[in-house]
Design an enzyme around this catalytic site. Structure first.
Site, short mmCIF file in Angstrom:
data_model
loop_
_atom_site.label_atom_id
_atom_site.label_comp_id
_atom_site.label_asym_id
_atom_site.label_seq_id
_atom_site.Cartn_x
_atom_site.Cartn_y
_atom_site.Cartn_z
N SER A 174 -49.19 -14.38 49.11
CA SER A 174 -48.28 -15.15 48.26
C SER A 174 -48.10 -14.40 46.95
CB SER A 174 -48.89 -16.52 47.98
OG SER A 174 -48.25 -17.12 46.87
N GLY A 194 -38.60 -11.95 44.73
CA GLY A 194 -39.24 -10.71 44.28
C GLY A 194 -40.75 -10.79 44.35
N GLU A 233 -46.86 -7.92 51.48
CA GLU A 233 -46.80 -7.57 52.92
C GLU A 233 -46.12 -8.64 53.75
OE1 GLU A 233 -47.57 -4.51 54.29
OE2 GLU A 233 -47.64 -4.06 52.15
N GLY A 234 -46.17 -9.90 53.29
CA GLY A 234 -45.47 -10.97 54.01
C GLY A 234 -43.97 -10.73 53.99
N HIS A 235 -43.45 -10.38 52.80
CA HIS A 235 -42.02 -10.06 52.70
C HIS A 235 -41.71 -8.82 53.54
CE1 HIS A 235 -42.57 -12.10 48.66
NE2 HIS A 235 -41.59 -12.80 49.20
#
Ligand code: PAF
Length: 286
Positions: free
Chosen positions: A185, A31, A35-37
């Site tokens: 992160s 959760g 933006e990486g996810h």
């Protein structure tokens, strides 16, 4: 978008689709999506017919002095991102269903997990390997996507899948960075404004290492010292490790003869940040 909380319902949904020949993509997360996810989810959406994102803050990968209780859990925001990106199922198991009374089995981690994060966070990778194995068993994906940001985790997962014949295709996608280069992160939210400004020095240090490799330097000690010198410029930041490694074994190399990964971990105030860069050796004129 369906929200599924029960592991049995999750497996039932996947099994039905698998029987119809649908390919299932999976992005496991804890959760606090950023933006990486989002880039992993978008890529999975393009590559697969159906898409599952799991949101589970896994207690077994946190050490006793780590941030489990204060780990961000913005569930409405996370679901909104999943909806925007066309996720079919948001899988949100509870701690009780993942680790019911009587739960006993732990996946022993391979050698790639021994150093670096494995040394700094002794039980972390056993927790990751165990939960990823369980999530794969529940979601039954054809393909799962992980971020390069957690480089050692991605190597561990690939080894795990190979060793245990889990039959999941693993894709590792490049790190997504803020404009100044700081790796995205979920833990960046812990940084104060001042710390946030200074945190980018880890990326700058790794870039300095990559630069000396590209100029032809092969001595790992010199590359390491180039990275350390940059990070030392921020006197309040302490270095956990800076390493020049073989990207498959994660063992340190003394001399750079082929592609390497530069790994780094620092502490900015109470926040521990990790990052990495894959670097190819320059072509030499023959
Ligand atoms: O990278 C993460 O967010 C976690 O380590 C993972 C893979 C979801 C397992 O809890």
């Amino acid at each position: 978008m369906k929200i599924i909380r029960s592991p049995a319902a999750m497996t039932g949904w996947s099994e039905r689709l698998r029987r119809e020949g649908v390919t299932i993509g999976f992005v496991p997360t804890m959760g606090a999506l950023h933006e990486g996810h989002r880039s992993l989810i978008r890529e999975a959406r393009l590559q697969c017919d159906a898409l599952v994102v799991s949101i589970f803050v896994n207690p077994t990968q946190f050490g006793p002095r780590e941030d489990l209780t204060k780990y961000p859990r913005p569930i409405s925001h996370d679901r909104a991102i999943c909806r925007q990106e066309g996720v079919d199922v948001c899988f949100e198991p509870t701690v009780e269903t993942m680790y019911p009374t009587g739960f006993q089995t732990t996946v022993t981690v391979p050698a790639v997990a021994r150093r670096w994060e494995g040394e700094a966070r002794p039980h972390h990778f056993a927790g990751v390997a165990t939960v990823v194995t369980k999530l794969f068993g529940m979601v039954r994906p054809h393909r799962a996507l992980f971020g390069q940001k957690d480089f050692q985790q991605s190597v561990l997962v690939q080894q795990l899948v190979k060793d245990l014949n889990l039959g999941v295709d693993i894709a590792v996608r490049p790190t997504v960075r803020e404009q100044d280069g700081l790796a995205m992160s979920s833990r960046n939210v812990y940084l104060s404004q001042d710390e946030r400004g200074r945190a980018v020095v880890l990326y700058k240090g790794l870039q300095a290492g990559a630069k000396v490799i590209r100029t032809g330097e092969t001595d790992a000690r010199i590359i390491q010292s180039a990275m350390a010198q940059v990070i030392l410029q921020e006197s309040t930041i302490t270095t956990d490790y800076l390493a020049v490694c073989d990207p498959r074994t994660l063992e340190p190399v003394s001399s750079v003869t082929s592609r390497v990964v530069l790994l780094g971990a620092v502490r900015v105030g109470s926040v521990r940040l990790i990052d990495n860069l894959l670097v190819n050796t320059p072509r030499r004129a023959s």
